[in-house]
Write a protein that holds these residues in place. Structure first.
Motif, PDB file in Angstrom:
ATOM      1  N   TRP B  18      -4.734   2.310   1.329  1.00 38.20           N
ATOM      2  CA  TRP B  18      -3.855   2.939   1.663  1.00 38.20           C
ATOM      3  C   TRP B  18      -3.103   2.463   2.869  1.00 38.20           C
ATOM      4  CZ3 TRP B  18      -2.465   5.592   6.365  1.00 38.20           C
ATOM      5  CH2 TRP B  18      -1.592   6.419   6.053  1.00 38.20           C
ATOM      6  N   MET B  19      -4.024   2.161   3.820  1.00 39.00           N
ATOM      7  CA  MET B  19      -3.334   1.261   5.129  1.00 39.00           C
ATOM      8  C   MET B  19      -2.500   0.199   4.834  1.00 39.00           C
ATOM      9  SD  MET B  19      -6.571   1.643   7.800  1.00 39.00           S
ATOM     10  CE  MET B  19      -5.560   1.155   9.409  1.00 39.00           C
ATOM     11  N   ILE B  20      -3.358  -0.762   3.870  1.00 36.20           N
ATOM     12  CA  ILE B  20      -2.282  -1.967   3.475  1.00 36.20           C
ATOM     13  C   ILE B  20      -0.847  -1.684   2.885  1.00 36.20           C
ATOM     14  CG2 ILE B  20      -2.280  -3.496   1.826  1.00 36.20           C
ATOM     15  CD1 ILE B  20      -5.262  -4.017   1.997  1.00 36.20           C
ATOM     16  N   PHE B  21      -0.867  -0.622   2.121  1.00 39.92           N
ATOM     17  CA  PHE B  21       0.426  -0.146   1.357  1.00 39.92           C
ATOM     18  C   PHE B  21       1.270   0.773   2.144  1.00 39.92           C
ATOM     19  CE2 PHE B  21      -1.913  -1.816  -1.879  1.00 39.92           C
ATOM     20  CZ  PHE B  21      -0.786  -2.851  -2.478  1.00 39.92           C
ATOM     21  N   PHE B  22       0.530   1.743   3.321  1.00 37.15           N
ATOM     22  CA  PHE B  22       1.617   2.686   3.718  1.00 37.15           C
ATOM     23  C   PHE B  22       1.636   2.682   5.091  1.00 37.15           C
ATOM     24  CE2 PHE B  22       0.267   4.237  -0.481  1.00 37.15           C
ATOM     25  CZ  PHE B  22       1.433   4.552  -0.922  1.00 37.15           C
ATOM     26  N   TRP B  23       0.606   1.971   5.991  1.00 37.82           N
ATOM     27  CA  TRP B  23       0.565   2.150   7.123  1.00 37.82           C
ATOM     28  C   TRP B  23       1.114   0.758   7.879  1.00 37.82           C
ATOM     29  CZ3 TRP B  23      -2.573  -1.146  10.852  1.00 37.82           C
ATOM     30  CH2 TRP B  23      -2.416  -0.470  11.807  1.00 37.82           C
ATOM     31  N   VAL B  24       0.628  -0.373   7.534  1.00 40.75           N
ATOM     32  CA  VAL B  24       1.027  -1.818   7.919  1.00 40.75           C
ATOM     33  C   VAL B  24       2.308  -2.163   7.723  1.00 40.75           C
ATOM     34  CG1 VAL B  24      -0.107  -3.268   6.309  1.00 40.75           C
ATOM     35  CG2 VAL B  24       0.096  -3.921   8.778  1.00 40.75           C
ATOM     36  N   PRO B  25       3.243  -2.727   8.453  1.00 39.54           N
ATOM     37  CA  PRO B  25       4.656  -3.109   8.217  1.00 39.54           C
ATOM     38  C   PRO B  25       4.472  -4.211   7.280  1.00 39.54           C
ATOM     39  CG  PRO B  25       4.338  -3.430  10.495  1.00 39.54           C
ATOM     40  CD  PRO B  25       3.126  -2.513   9.886  1.00 39.54           C
ATOM     41  N   ALA B  26       5.382  -4.479   6.573  1.00 37.54           N
ATOM     42  CA  ALA B  26       5.480  -5.836   5.792  1.00 37.54           C
ATOM     43  C   ALA B  26       5.892  -6.774   6.861  1.00 37.54           C
ATOM     44  CB  ALA B  26       6.527  -5.656   4.511  1.00 37.54           C
ATOM     45  N   GLU B  27       5.375  -8.116   6.595  1.00 38.33           N
ATOM     46  CA  GLU B  27       5.588  -9.131   7.299  1.00 38.33           C
ATOM     47  C   GLU B  27       7.325  -9.392   7.091  1.00 38.33           C
ATOM     48  OE1 GLU B  27       5.811 -12.988   9.092  1.00 38.33           O
ATOM     49  OE2 GLU B  27       6.015 -12.475   6.865  1.00 38.33           O
ATOM     50  N   ALA B  28       7.835 -10.035   8.047  1.00 37.29           N
ATOM     51  CA  ALA B  28       9.307 -10.193   8.133  1.00 37.29           C
ATOM     52  C   ALA B  28       9.982 -11.000   7.119  1.00 37.29           C
ATOM     53  CB  ALA B  28       9.880 -10.254   9.695  1.00 37.29           C
ATOM     54  N   SER B  29       9.391 -12.121   7.248  1.00 35.26           N
ATOM     55  CA  SER B  29       9.865 -13.414   6.508  1.00 35.26           C
ATOM     56  C   SER B  29       9.460 -13.461   5.053  1.00 35.26           C
ATOM     57  CB  SER B  29       9.777 -14.632   7.061  1.00 35.26           C
ATOM     58  OG  SER B  29       8.025 -15.046   7.229  1.00 35.26           O
ATOM     59  N   MET B  30       8.224 -13.174   4.921  1.00 40.27           N
ATOM     60  CA  MET B  30       7.544 -13.149   3.313  1.00 40.27           C
ATOM     61  C   MET B  30       7.575 -11.690   2.576  1.00 40.27           C
ATOM     62  SD  MET B  30       4.343 -15.453   3.652  1.00 40.27           S
ATOM     63  CE  MET B  30       3.674 -15.211   5.315  1.00 40.27           C
ATOM     64  N   GLY B  31       8.047 -10.707   3.254  1.00 40.86           N
ATOM     65  CA  GLY B  31       8.248  -9.431   2.444  1.00 40.86           C
ATOM     66  C   GLY B  31       6.831  -8.864   2.038  1.00 40.86           C
ATOM     67  N   ILE B  32       6.970  -8.116   0.879  1.00 40.03           N
ATOM     68  CA  ILE B  32       5.555  -7.336   0.544  1.00 40.03           C
ATOM     69  C   ILE B  32       4.617  -8.347  -0.011  1.00 40.03           C
ATOM     70  CG2 ILE B  32       6.489  -7.077  -1.846  1.00 40.03           C
ATOM     71  CD1 ILE B  32       5.437  -3.995  -0.983  1.00 40.03           C
ATOM     72  N   VAL B  33       4.944  -9.664  -0.369  1.00 38.51           N
ATOM     73  CA  VAL B  33       3.917 -10.554  -1.093  1.00 38.51           C
ATOM     74  C   VAL B  33       2.861 -10.822   0.075  1.00 38.51           C
ATOM     75  CG1 VAL B  33       3.986 -12.317  -2.774  1.00 38.51           C
ATOM     76  CG2 VAL B  33       6.105 -11.843  -1.386  1.00 38.51           C
ATOM     77  N   GLN B  34       3.335 -10.916   1.052  1.00 38.06           N
ATOM     78  CA  GLN B  34       2.305 -11.250   2.165  1.00 38.06           C
ATOM     79  C   GLN B  34       0.927 -10.314   2.365  1.00 38.06           C
ATOM     80  OE1 GLN B  34       2.164  -9.154   5.263  1.00 38.06           O
ATOM     81  NE2 GLN B  34       0.720 -10.317   5.994  1.00 38.06           N
ATOM     82  N   LYS B  35       1.221  -9.117   1.748  1.00 34.55           N
ATOM     83  CA  LYS B  35       0.169  -8.105   1.715  1.00 34.55           C
ATOM     84  C   LYS B  35      -1.178  -8.534   1.031  1.00 34.55           C
ATOM     85  CE  LYS B  35       3.057  -3.950   2.456  1.00 34.55           C
ATOM     86  NZ  LYS B  35       2.570  -3.566   3.731  1.00 34.55           N
ATOM     87  N   ILE B  36      -0.730  -9.539   0.150  1.00 29.31           N
ATOM     88  CA  ILE B  36      -1.941 -10.193  -0.529  1.00 29.31           C
ATOM     89  C   ILE B  36      -2.992 -10.715   0.412  1.00 29.31           C
ATOM     90  CG2 ILE B  36      -1.173 -12.451  -0.955  1.00 29.31           C
ATOM     91  CD1 ILE B  36      -2.056 -11.978  -3.886  1.00 29.31           C
ATOM     92  N   MET B  37      -2.355 -10.992   1.646  1.00 32.77           N
ATOM     93  CA  MET B  37      -3.035 -11.736   2.756  1.00 32.77           C
ATOM     94  C   MET B  37      -4.827 -10.977   2.668  1.00 32.77           C
ATOM     95  SD  MET B  37      -2.453 -12.989   6.374  1.00 32.77           S
ATOM     96  CE  MET B  37      -2.491 -11.320   7.368  1.00 32.77           C
ATOM     97  N   TYR B  38      -4.514  -9.357   2.725  1.00 29.78           N
ATOM     98  CA  TYR B  38      -5.581  -8.643   3.240  1.00 29.78           C
ATOM     99  C   TYR B  38      -6.574  -8.625   2.211  1.00 29.78           C
ATOM    100  CZ  TYR B  38      -1.822  -7.110   6.452  1.00 29.78           C
ATOM    101  OH  TYR B  38      -0.878  -7.070   7.139  1.00 29.78           O
ATOM    102  N   ILE B  39      -6.482  -9.421   0.952  1.00 35.10           N
ATOM    103  CA  ILE B  39      -7.216  -9.447  -0.029  1.00 35.10           C
ATOM    104  C   ILE B  39      -7.780 -11.036  -0.026  1.00 35.10           C
ATOM    105  CG2 ILE B  39      -8.056  -9.550  -2.356  1.00 35.10           C
ATOM    106  CD1 ILE B  39      -5.960  -7.240  -2.688  1.00 35.10           C
ATOM    107  N   HIS B  40      -6.932 -12.015   0.293  1.00 34.84           N
ATOM    108  CA  HIS B  40      -7.203 -13.150   0.068  1.00 34.84           C
ATOM    109  C   HIS B  40      -8.184 -13.768   1.255  1.00 34.84           C
ATOM    110  CE1 HIS B  40      -6.550 -17.487  -0.478  1.00 34.84           C
ATOM    111  NE2 HIS B  40      -6.022 -17.678   0.728  1.00 34.84           N
ATOM    112  N   VAL B  41      -7.685 -13.420   2.581  1.00 33.53           N
ATOM    113  CA  VAL B  41      -8.314 -13.859   3.825  1.00 33.53           C
ATOM    114  C   VAL B  41      -9.561 -13.354   3.860  1.00 33.53           C
ATOM    115  CG1 VAL B  41      -8.290 -14.058   6.322  1.00 33.53           C
ATOM    116  CG2 VAL B  41      -6.306 -14.546   4.960  1.00 33.53           C
ATOM    117  N   PRO B  42     -10.005 -12.153   3.733  1.00 36.82           N
ATOM    118  CA  PRO B  42     -11.186 -11.536   3.517  1.00 36.82           C
ATOM    119  C   PRO B  42     -12.207 -12.284   2.474  1.00 36.82           C
ATOM    120  CG  PRO B  42      -9.672  -9.936   3.691  1.00 36.82           C
ATOM    121  CD  PRO B  42      -9.190 -10.979   3.527  1.00 36.82           C
TER     122      PRO B  42
END
Lengths: 248, 221, 223
Positions: B18-42
């Motif tokens: 929920w937090m990934i999609f509704f709480w945290v703002p999308a990163e400015a330059s990359m947009g919504i794609v950047q949210k995959i980072m929260y799976i990739h990096v961990p």
């Protein structure tokens, strides 16, 4: 059942034995193969190790030879723990197993010299010549081992033992593939080896062949060394009957 | 213990999603794609961590010869390989919109790929041997050799494509990441770590049961 | 220790060159790989210049793999490995002896391949024969250090022929990258200096795996 009173005094054995196996056990993953085996080898004696197929005889021998690491227990060679000085025991043992262990492309002489060098033997050429002569392989010394028959391979194995001059022999089914003459020759060698202070541990099913040489008989049963007794206590027939009972 | 972990996991994963999609703002330059980072990096972090545990327990096995070390080693490697695979896949999905290609030989992704290959080899080795002391011994050697190779692989892969320049991506990225993004990253790392612990305890129990069963049928006769 | 290593090395060399079967089949295998590259790649010599280092080291890896396989096969044939292990030699000496045997074998093949490589792909390579051979030696040490360990590890296993490359090649990535880069430097007449960092990495790889393999070989050789 053989009378248990015939069992040798275990404690007395341990005191002056050359090799002592104390509570050795081995499990290969899920299978228990040996469970707390005690055995002592004496100088000037041959111990015959009996047991049915899969009773762990060969594994016990491999543990003594240092090829297999036991899961528990200790082995003492002349009073010292062998895990601390494995090389000291290995320089004192000679092994005959199912395979000859020679390099087919090398000649008999080269093979003997190679193993002699690894055994740190001095005067190697002379020893090799003598061993070849005694085993009747003199004219074959310069032939590659791959041309040898299995009987000649066995003789070459004996020649290797002569070169290495071990103090303990570990023999796993040494009689297979030996003809009548070779068998007699091999027994003579074992007799003289014993007489010069050597100690022998033998696995064989040919009890008749080696009975006269045996001093102690040990029986592996249900992963444990249940009994060991002196061979003078009963006749060969009695032993063979007992052996058949065991393997039935 | 594991049950508590399992119960804890459900709200943790849901909340994290929920937090990934509704709480945290999308990163400015990359947009919504950047949210995959929260799976990739961990996943990368968990993969490295499990290979590290595999290394420690392999050394422990060769030293102490206790079967428990082997059970831990083989369980962690399997989980590590899965997370490593997730990391590679998410990494290349992330790469598609940012670098316009699925595979760009990014040093960290390449290292992960080679690690993946090494430890798939480890699992194959376990498959080709039967349960026993030899299997544990040989695979422990592979795990040790493989883990000690990681720094060399990483160094060589970095030099290979970047023409000797030290990797500056890490240091610049720190400034780029905003505060909520960083907090979100740590939350997802924590969630992934919980998942790892849960999977590991499951896998270890499974392995213990399998081995007990194998022991039982082997000693029947 | 040193005399044991020497005894085992001398025995391996004698075995390799007594019948020559091993040697010639390995040499021909490498030659055929080089030829296949020559057939498969474009005839443009300009392309060859960039591709050549890769070709050289892929050939090295493939032929080296076979010689590793052969090395423990020789010991397994009549159960010689067991005889070797019950002799009073340390496992470490067996490892170093076998490793040295592999190194010598691969180096002889490399020395013969460099001229052919030069002929087929990049004519100037022959003038760097010495440098290429020296580089081959440094790479071969790392390759045989880890290769001897792994081929000893896989000898008793099912599917060992496929398992050895699967386990070995990923571990060798740093060695391959370093060797290719340094070869580029050599072929572009810049010598070792241009790629000094890679040389350091390669030597580090050698030392690290020499030590690790030496230490872990004991565990591999239990039965």
């Amino acid at each position: 059942m053989l009378a248990t009173s015939l069992e040798k005094n275990h404690q007395a054995d341990l005191a002056n034995s050359i090799l002592q196996i104390e509570a050795v056990s081995k499990s290969f993953g899920y299978r228990q193969i040996l469970n707390s085996v005690h055995l002592a080898l004496q100088e000037n004696e041959m111990t015959l190790l009996l047991g049915k197929n899969g009773s762990g005889k060969t594994t016990l021998m491999k543990i003594i030879a240092g090829l297999v690491r036991p899961s528990g227990g200790t082995i003492f060679f002349r009073g010292g723990d062998i895990t601390e000085h494995p090389e000291s025991l290995r320089s004192a043992i000679g092994v005959i197993s199912h395979q000859t262990g020679f390099y087919g492309e090398l000649t008999a002489g080269e093979n003997l010299v190679f193993f002699g060098r690894l055994g740190k033997k001095k005067n190697l050429n002379e020893k090799v010549r003598q061993a070849a002569e005694k085993t009747g392989l003199s004219q074959f010394v310069d032939l590659p081992v791959k041309t040898f028959s299995s009987g000649m391979g066995k003789r070459l194995n004996i020649a290797r033992l002569m070169v290495l001059e071990p103090a303990i022999l570990l023999l796993d089914e040494p009689y297979t593939g030996l003809d009548y003459d070779s068998t007699r020759f091999f027994n003579e060698y074992l007799e003289s080896f014993k007489a010069t202070g050597g100690s022998i541990l033998m696995i064989t099913h040919q009890i008749e062949t080696c009975f006269d040489l045996c001093d102690t008989i040990a029986i592996l049963e249900n992963k444990e060394l249940k009994r060991s007794f002196s061979s003078t206590a009963f006749s060969m027939e009695a032993l063979i009957r007992e052996y058949h009972n065991l393997t039935r | 213990m594991r049950r508590i972990l399992g119960i804890l996991l459900i709200p943790a994963i849901a909340g994290c999603g929920w937090m990934i999609f509704f709480w945290v703002p999308a990163e400015a330059s990359m947009g919504i794609v950047q949210k995959i980072m929260y799976i990739h990096v961990p996943s990368v972090m968990v993969a490295y961590f499990s290979f590290f545990i595999a290394f420690i327990s392999s050394v422990g096995y060769l030293w102490k010869r206790k079967e428990g070390f082997d059970i831990v080693a083989c369980s962690t490697v399997e989980i590590g390989v899965i997370f490593c695979g997730i990391a590679i896949v998410t990494g290349s999905i992330w790469a598609r919109p940012t670098w316009n290609t699925y595979w760009s030989w990014d040093p960290r992704l390449t290292t992960a790929l080679i690690l993946f290959l090494i430890f798939v080899g480890y699992i194959l080795l376990r498959r080709f041997t039967t349960y026993g002391e030899q299997q544990a011994r040989l695979s422990a050697v592979i795990a040790i050799v493989g883990c000690l190779d990681i720094p060399l692989i990483h160094m060589s892969v970095v030099w290979w494509r970047t023409l000797h320049q030290p990797s500056t991506i890490l240091s610049t990225q720190k400034n780029v990441i905003d505060r909520p993004l960083a907090i979100m990253l740590w939350i997802s790392v924590f969630t992934m770590a919980l998942l790892f612990a849960y999977l590991l305890s499951m896998r270890i129990e499974l392995e213990q049961k399998t081995r007990a069963y194998l022991k039982q049928i082997a000693n029947i006769y | 220790m040193v005399s044991d290593i020497w005894t085992i090395l001398a025995k391996d060399i004698k075995l390799d060159f007594r019948s020559m079967e091993n040697f010639f089949s390995m040499l021909f295998f490498s030659i055929i790989i080089l030829l296949i590259f020559a057939f498969a790649l474009p005839a443009d010599t300009h392309d060859h210049k960039t591709l050549a280092p890769g070709i050289f080291w892929v050939t090295f890896l493939l032929s080296g793999m076979l010689s590793l396989n052969k090395s423990f096969q020789m010991e397994k044939e009549n159960g010689s490995m067991e005889a070797l292990l019950v002799s009073p030699t340390s496992r470490g000496a067996i490892f170093l002896g076998k490793m040295a045997g592999n190194t010598v074998f691969i180096m002889i093949i490399q020395a013969m391949l460099i001229p052919l490589f030069s002929l087929l792909f990049i004519n100037t390579a022959i003038s760097h024969f010495g440098e290429l051979l020296l580089l081959s030696l440094i790479s071969t040490i790392g390759f045989t250090a880890i290769g001897t360990l792994l081929s000893g590890l896989t000898t008793d296993l099912r599917f060992k022929d496929i398992l050895l490359p699967i386990l070995l090649f990923p571990l060798l990535v740093p060695l391959l990258l370093a060797s290719v880069k340094i070869t580029q430097g050599i072929l572009w007449s810049q010598g070792f200096q241009s790629e000094l960092d890679w040389v350091k990495l390669l030597i580090g790889f050698d030392l690290m795996f020499l030590i690790i393999s030496y230490l872990t070989f004991d565990f591999v050789m239990e039965i």
